[in-house]
Design an enzyme around this catalytic site. Structure first.
Site, PDB file in Angstrom:
ATOM      1  N   ASP A  64       0.848  -1.185   0.000  1.00  0.00           N
ATOM      2  CA  ASP A  64       0.000   0.000   0.000  1.00  0.00           C
ATOM      3  C   ASP A  64       0.890   1.244   0.000  1.00  0.00           C
ATOM      4  O   ASP A  64       2.093   1.153   0.194  1.00  0.00           O
ATOM      5  CB  ASP A  64      -1.001   0.006   1.169  1.00  0.00           C
ATOM      6  CG  ASP A  64      -0.342  -0.078   2.533  1.00  0.00           C
ATOM      7  OD1 ASP A  64       0.859  -0.413   2.605  1.00  0.00           O
ATOM      8  OD2 ASP A  64      -1.019   0.184   3.535  1.00  0.00           O
ATOM      9  N   TYR A  66       2.899   4.808   0.712  1.00  0.00           N
ATOM     10  CA  TYR A  66       3.510   5.443   1.877  1.00  0.00           C
ATOM     11  C   TYR A  66       2.456   6.282   2.592  1.00  0.00           C
ATOM     12  O   TYR A  66       1.605   6.911   1.956  1.00  0.00           O
ATOM     13  CB  TYR A  66       4.668   6.337   1.456  1.00  0.00           C
ATOM     14  CG  TYR A  66       5.832   5.614   0.796  1.00  0.00           C
ATOM     15  CD1 TYR A  66       6.575   4.658   1.484  1.00  0.00           C
ATOM     16  CD2 TYR A  66       6.201   5.926  -0.514  1.00  0.00           C
ATOM     17  CE1 TYR A  66       7.654   4.020   0.886  1.00  0.00           C
ATOM     18  CE2 TYR A  66       7.284   5.283  -1.123  1.00  0.00           C
ATOM     19  CZ  TYR A  66       8.004   4.331  -0.415  1.00  0.00           C
ATOM     20  OH  TYR A  66       9.061   3.702  -1.016  1.00  0.00           O
ATOM     21  N   PHE A  77       6.819   2.234  -4.343  1.00  0.00           N
ATOM     22  CA  PHE A  77       8.214   2.482  -3.948  1.00  0.00           C
ATOM     23  C   PHE A  77       8.682   3.907  -4.240  1.00  0.00           C
ATOM     24  O   PHE A  77       9.721   4.327  -3.736  1.00  0.00           O
ATOM     25  CB  PHE A  77       9.188   1.488  -4.598  1.00  0.00           C
ATOM     26  CG  PHE A  77       9.019   0.075  -4.103  1.00  0.00           C
ATOM     27  CD1 PHE A  77       9.428  -0.281  -2.829  1.00  0.00           C
ATOM     28  CD2 PHE A  77       8.446  -0.890  -4.905  1.00  0.00           C
ATOM     29  CE1 PHE A  77       9.271  -1.583  -2.361  1.00  0.00           C
ATOM     30  CE2 PHE A  77       8.273  -2.200  -4.452  1.00  0.00           C
ATOM     31  CZ  PHE A  77       8.695  -2.543  -3.183  1.00  0.00           C
TER      32      PHE A  77
END
Length: 225
Positions: A64, A66, A77
């Site tokens: 999921d 940040y 990412f």
């Protein structure tokens, strides 16, 4: 949520009409109205906007988004320029340096990858601020499973990079022998030393793409000023 308007629209149309998606949509709208949710609503579908289906060459699966301010912008990412590089992404950069000789950049913005056909897909596309995994099991998993199946049905050879157990569970959705599936531990500091470092997924990806007549990925992320 913003509409998906490129070549993803037709294969996803059936999902948008299903009862689970209507409920998902209503839940997400309610969550944004009640408090802070990441990424910003206009960025939820950035992975699809930046990487049309016809251009997908690689799929990287995250979990999921940040959940801290200014980080998430719809690509797994990846963080916005001028935001501190998260530890998992720093480990990705370290492996890229060791595998491909890429210089470690001063930012974590992976838009360059997305624009080359790397689908940076989280399996859950929204999250409450400072509450990891808070939007799991509201319907996103069913939607992104459908996305993975659609990509698997494509005729052009594609590489799936499955890092960590949650991503590796999606292997059951992949059946097309034209594609390459590579698995490794998650790049998190908790697990990267168990086999992510040294997996050489980036060079293996490019070798496979070139062997199958597709352009390799330029993995080098440039510095931002």
């Amino acid at each position: 949520m913003p509409a998906i308007a490129n070549d993803w629209l037709k294969p996803l149309e059936a999902e948008f009409k299903k009862p689970y998606y209507k409920q998902l949509y209503q839940t997400v709208v309610r969550e944004y109205a009640r408090g802070t949710v990441y990424p910003p609503a206009d960025d939820i579908f950035n992975a699809f906007h930046l990487t049309p289906l016809s251009e997908v060459r690689v799929v990287i699966l995250g979990q999921d988004p940040y959940h801290n301010a200014e980080q998430a912008h719809g690509l797994c990412f990846s963080v916005r320029p001028h935001v501190e590089i998260p530890p998992s992404l720093m480990n990705i950069y370290t492996e890229l340096h060791d595998d491909m000789g890429c210089r470690i950049p001063n930012n974590g913005c992976l838009v360059k990858w997305a624009e080359q056909g790397v689908l940076l897909l989280n399996t859950v596309l929204t999250v409450r601020a400072h509450q990891a995994a808070s939007h799991q099991n509201i319907g996103w998993e069913e939607f992104t499973d459908a996305v993975i199946r659609i990509v698997d049905q494509q005729d052009e050879p594609i590489v799936f990079l499955l890092w960590g157990r949650p991503a590796q569970r999606k292997k059951a959705l992949l059946h097309n022998p034209r594609h390459l599936v590579l698995e490794a531990p998650h790049p998190s500091p908790l697990s990267a030393h168990r086999g992510f470092f040294g997996c050489r997924h980036f060079s293996k990806t490019n070798d496979f793409l070139v062997k199958n007549g597709r352009e390799p990925i330029d993995w080098q992320i440039e510095d931002v000023v």
